[in-house]
Design a protein around this motif. Structure first.
Motif, PDB file in Angstrom:
ATOM      1  N   PRO A 283     -12.157   2.633   0.238  1.00 20.85           N
ATOM      2  CA  PRO A 283     -11.730   3.836   0.969  1.00 20.85           C
ATOM      3  C   PRO A 283     -12.342   3.997   2.346  1.00 20.85           C
ATOM      4  O   PRO A 283     -11.809   4.740   3.175  1.00 20.85           O
TER       5      PRO A 283
ATOM      6  N   THR B  35       0.435   4.324  -0.095  1.00 19.70           N
ATOM      7  CA  THR B  35       0.063   5.487   0.709  1.00 19.70           C
ATOM      8  C   THR B  35       0.396   5.290   2.183  1.00 19.70           C
ATOM      9  O   THR B  35       0.184   6.199   2.983  1.00 19.70           O
ATOM     10  N   GLU B  36       0.898   4.094   2.551  1.00 15.52           N
ATOM     11  CA  GLU B  36       1.249   3.789   3.931  1.00 15.52           C
ATOM     12  C   GLU B  36       2.727   3.406   4.010  1.00 15.52           C
ATOM     13  O   GLU B  36       3.104   2.298   3.638  1.00 15.52           O
TER      14      GLU B  36
ATOM     15  N   ASP C  78      -4.367   2.474   5.287  1.00 18.25           N
ATOM     16  CA  ASP C  78      -5.112   2.305   4.037  1.00 18.25           C
ATOM     17  C   ASP C  78      -4.915   0.888   3.506  1.00 18.25           C
ATOM     18  O   ASP C  78      -3.849   0.281   3.671  1.00 18.25           O
TER      19      ASP C  78
ATOM     20  N   GLN D  30       0.871  -1.171   0.000  1.00 12.70           N
ATOM     21  CA  GLN D  30       0.000   0.000   0.000  1.00 12.70           C
ATOM     22  C   GLN D  30       0.910   1.224   0.000  1.00 12.70           C
ATOM     23  O   GLN D  30       1.499   1.573   1.016  1.00 12.70           O
TER      24      GLN D  30
END
Length: 253
Positions: free
Chosen positions: A147, A131-132, A141, A129
């Protein structure tokens, strides 16, 4: 590296989701429209900091449809491991002779699915992921769950703790996974592969049974209550826990 998601394959998705709700209080977080390309419909349910997924084939030529036909019914289908660098893990696995069968490369997500034959007859995936930065972030996320997955959290299930892979030769399967994941087996228990979060266990399969995902360990707030709810729902309860969709769910305190 963490145990993040386990998929079950079923020809009766809605009934399996209902059973998971009745026993564990799990809630539907997401139905991914993108799995249609694989000839599937799915449901993703948060199980503490991990996820359970149920997939149902909607086309006869879907790989999951062939899988269900070979197994003769519902069964554990896939193990998804969250990693810090999916590209590096992919390159390492391929260098070991593992074949990639599917790739997703998006700005927020990167994953590779590997040929089951190269993972000892188990469909496995390394997922990142993007975004992490920390793959161990408990409520981070997770694109496959949509989402708004945090809204579907339940207080009854606290965590996804383990998956058990059963085989005619569990020691050999354990060694294979240790090499492919780049992780040592537990010296005190060579049929246990500890991860940074969660673990993979290996067990002997009944004579003639295929290798597969057979047990899932869930940390729950009240194991006795969970088992009582399973009995009330008319499900099979035994020493290994609760049987749902061909897999034993072990509720742990």
């Amino acid at each position: 590296m963490r145990l993040r998601q386990i998929a079950l394959a079923s020809g009766r998705l809605d009934a399996v989701v209902q059973a998971l709700s009745d026993v564990f209080g799990l809630k539907l977080a997401y139905e991914d429209p993108n799995v249609g390309v694989y000839g599937l419909r799915n449901a993703v349910l948060p199980a503490g900091t991990g996820f359970l997924e149920v997939v149902e084939p909607v086309r006869e030529d879907a790989s999951a449809a062939r899988f269900l036909k070979r197994r003769g019914g519902d069964a554990g289908y896939m193990v998804i491991l969250q990693v810090a660098d999916a590209e590096a893990e992919r390159a390492r696995a391929i260098a070991l002779g593992v074949r990639a069968v599917d790739d997703i490369d998006r700005p927020n997500y990167r994953c590779t699915h590997f040929h089951p034959a190269d993972f000892g007859a188990i469909l496995a995936s390394f997922d990142q992921q993007r975004t992490e930065p920390d793959p161990l972030a408990p409520w981070g996320d997770w694109m496959p769950a949509g989402p708004d997955w945090r809204r579907a959290r339940t207080e009854q299930v606290l965590d996804l703790r383990s998956v058990t892979l059963s085989s005619a030769d569990p020691a050999a399967l354990a060694q294979r996974w240790s090499v492919l994941l780049g992780r040592p087996l537990d010296p005190a228990d060579p049929l246990r592969l500890p991860l940074d979060h969660g673990e993979v266990r290996f067990a002997p399969a009944p004579e003639g049974a295929a290798t597969g995902v057979t047990d899932i360990g869930l940390q729950v707030a009240d194991p006795a209550r969970t088992l009582a709810q399973a009995r009330a729902a008319g499900l099979e309860v035994g020493e290994r826990g609760v049987l749902i969709s061909g897999v034993w769910f072990e509720p742990r305190g």
